[in-house]
Design a protein around this motif. Sequence first.
Motif, PDB file in Angstrom:
ATOM      1  N   THR A  32       0.851  -1.186   0.000  1.00  0.00           N
ATOM      2  CA  THR A  32       0.000   0.000   0.000  1.00  0.00           C
ATOM      3  C   THR A  32       0.883   1.232   0.000  1.00  0.00           C
ATOM      4  OG1 THR A  32      -0.118   0.072   2.402  1.00  0.00           O
ATOM      5  CG2 THR A  32      -1.834  -1.182   1.257  1.00  0.00           C
ATOM      6  N   GLY A  33       0.307   2.388  -0.160  1.00  0.00           N
ATOM      7  CA  GLY A  33       1.003   3.674  -0.199  1.00  0.00           C
ATOM      8  C   GLY A  33       2.196   3.821   0.726  1.00  0.00           C
ATOM      9  N   SER A  34       2.179   4.828   1.541  1.00  0.00           N
ATOM     10  CA  SER A  34       3.338   5.162   2.374  1.00  0.00           C
ATOM     11  C   SER A  34       3.542   4.206   3.553  1.00  0.00           C
ATOM     12  CB  SER A  34       3.201   6.593   2.901  1.00  0.00           C
ATOM     13  OG  SER A  34       2.062   6.680   3.734  1.00  0.00           O
ATOM     14  N   ARG A  35       2.516   3.493   3.947  1.00  0.00           N
ATOM     15  CA  ARG A  35       2.632   2.611   5.116  1.00  0.00           C
ATOM     16  C   ARG A  35       3.234   1.260   4.773  1.00  0.00           C
ATOM     17  NH1 ARG A  35       0.046   4.917   9.482  1.00  0.00           N
ATOM     18  NH2 ARG A  35       1.544   3.654  10.576  1.00  0.00           N
ATOM     19  N   HIS A  36       3.224   0.882   3.508  1.00  0.00           N
ATOM     20  CA  HIS A  36       3.857  -0.353   3.009  1.00  0.00           C
ATOM     21  C   HIS A  36       3.276  -1.632   3.598  1.00  0.00           C
ATOM     22  CE1 HIS A  36       6.679   2.091   0.855  1.00  0.00           C
ATOM     23  NE2 HIS A  36       6.999   2.734   1.963  1.00  0.00           N
ATOM     24  N   PHE A  37       1.966  -1.674   3.766  1.00  0.00           N
ATOM     25  CA  PHE A  37       1.321  -2.918   4.170  1.00  0.00           C
ATOM     26  C   PHE A  37       1.178  -3.799   2.941  1.00  0.00           C
ATOM     27  CE2 PHE A  37      -0.354   0.147   7.323  1.00  0.00           C
ATOM     28  CZ  PHE A  37       0.264  -0.413   8.431  1.00  0.00           C
ATOM     29  N   ARG A  38       1.295  -5.099   3.135  1.00  0.00           N
ATOM     30  CA  ARG A  38       1.192  -6.028   2.009  1.00  0.00           C
ATOM     31  C   ARG A  38      -0.242  -6.085   1.503  1.00  0.00           C
ATOM     32  NH1 ARG A  38       3.842  -8.945   6.036  1.00  0.00           N
ATOM     33  NH2 ARG A  38       6.066  -8.972   5.750  1.00  0.00           N
ATOM     34  N   THR A  39      -0.381  -6.236   0.181  1.00  0.00           N
ATOM     35  CA  THR A  39      -1.696  -6.342  -0.435  1.00  0.00           C
ATOM     36  C   THR A  39      -1.585  -7.160  -1.716  1.00  0.00           C
ATOM     37  OG1 THR A  39      -3.608  -5.110  -1.248  1.00  0.00           O
ATOM     38  CG2 THR A  39      -1.462  -4.149  -1.683  1.00  0.00           C
ATOM     39  N   VAL A  40      -2.666  -7.847  -2.042  1.00  0.00           N
ATOM     40  CA  VAL A  40      -2.708  -8.622  -3.291  1.00  0.00           C
ATOM     41  C   VAL A  40      -4.139  -8.663  -3.790  1.00  0.00           C
ATOM     42  CG1 VAL A  40      -2.984 -10.862  -2.132  1.00  0.00           C
ATOM     43  CG2 VAL A  40      -2.013 -10.783  -4.419  1.00  0.00           C
ATOM     44  N   ARG A  41      -4.294  -8.525  -5.109  1.00  0.00           N
ATOM     45  CA  ARG A  41      -5.605  -8.693  -5.753  1.00  0.00           C
ATOM     46  C   ARG A  41      -5.629 -10.084  -6.354  1.00  0.00           C
ATOM     47  NH1 ARG A  41      -8.208  -3.424  -8.209  1.00  0.00           N
ATOM     48  NH2 ARG A  41      -7.584  -1.964  -6.608  1.00  0.00           N
ATOM     49  N   PHE A  42      -6.774 -10.764  -6.213  1.00  0.00           N
ATOM     50  CA  PHE A  42      -6.875 -12.136  -6.699  1.00  0.00           C
ATOM     51  C   PHE A  42      -8.300 -12.436  -7.119  1.00  0.00           C
ATOM     52  CE2 PHE A  42      -7.754 -12.095  -2.203  1.00  0.00           C
ATOM     53  CZ  PHE A  42      -8.774 -13.017  -2.019  1.00  0.00           C
ATOM     54  N   LEU A  43      -8.445 -13.520  -7.884  1.00  0.00           N
ATOM     55  CA  LEU A  43      -9.760 -13.966  -8.345  1.00  0.00           C
ATOM     56  C   LEU A  43     -10.216 -15.159  -7.524  1.00  0.00           C
ATOM     57  CD1 LEU A  43      -9.255 -13.815 -12.207  1.00  0.00           C
ATOM     58  CD2 LEU A  43     -10.588 -12.246 -10.793  1.00  0.00           C
ATOM     59  N   MET A  44     -11.504 -15.152  -7.190  1.00  0.00           N
ATOM     60  CA  MET A  44     -12.101 -16.267  -6.457  1.00  0.00           C
ATOM     61  C   MET A  44     -13.571 -16.318  -6.844  1.00  0.00           C
ATOM     62  SD  MET A  44     -12.257 -16.911  -2.310  1.00  0.00           S
ATOM     63  CE  MET A  44     -13.168 -15.402  -1.991  1.00  0.00           C
ATOM     64  N   GLY A  45     -13.999 -17.437  -7.410  1.00  0.00           N
ATOM     65  CA  GLY A  45     -15.397 -17.592  -7.781  1.00  0.00           C
ATOM     66  C   GLY A  45     -15.882 -16.577  -8.801  1.00  0.00           C
ATOM     67  N   GLY A  46     -15.014 -16.177  -9.705  1.00  0.00           N
ATOM     68  CA  GLY A  46     -15.397 -15.218 -10.736  1.00  0.00           C
ATOM     69  C   GLY A  46     -15.417 -13.773 -10.280  1.00  0.00           C
ATOM     70  N   GLN A  47     -15.103 -13.512  -9.027  1.00  0.00           N
ATOM     71  CA  GLN A  47     -15.065 -12.158  -8.474  1.00  0.00           C
ATOM     72  C   GLN A  47     -13.619 -11.776  -8.166  1.00  0.00           C
ATOM     73  OE1 GLN A  47     -17.626  -9.873  -7.463  1.00  0.00           O
ATOM     74  NE2 GLN A  47     -19.019 -11.141  -8.671  1.00  0.00           N
ATOM     75  N   GLN A  48     -13.332 -10.479  -8.232  1.00  0.00           N
ATOM     76  CA  GLN A  48     -12.004 -10.003  -7.875  1.00  0.00           C
ATOM     77  C   GLN A  48     -12.034  -9.469  -6.442  1.00  0.00           C
ATOM     78  OE1 GLN A  48     -10.337  -6.796 -10.247  1.00  0.00           O
ATOM     79  NE2 GLN A  48      -8.300  -7.656  -9.967  1.00  0.00           N
TER      80      GLN A  48
END
Length: 97
Positions: A32-48
Amino acid sequence: MLDHAILKSVAEQMLTASLVEIEGRKFRVGQTGSRHFRTVRFLMGGQQYQAIEQNPEKPSQWGKLAREGHRVVQIRNISTQKYVAVVVDDRIREYTR
């Protein structure tokens, strides 16, 4: 209904690796921005969805758990922009109205 096995796997992988693999597909873990928390976008059941590491400085119950050393990951549906679940260590809690 969310697939709890996939959510647990995503949370574990994103906190320990630079890639998340779900059903043969790989998704890059970013920050994420300045705080640098981990994040990931993924697909599950046809939804993001997006998994986001919990900010331990937040005054919420989830922030408190993160401060205490628990692994807390929030799950957000990208299309609705709503948080749908939280993964705390290996337990899932779905948000309902």
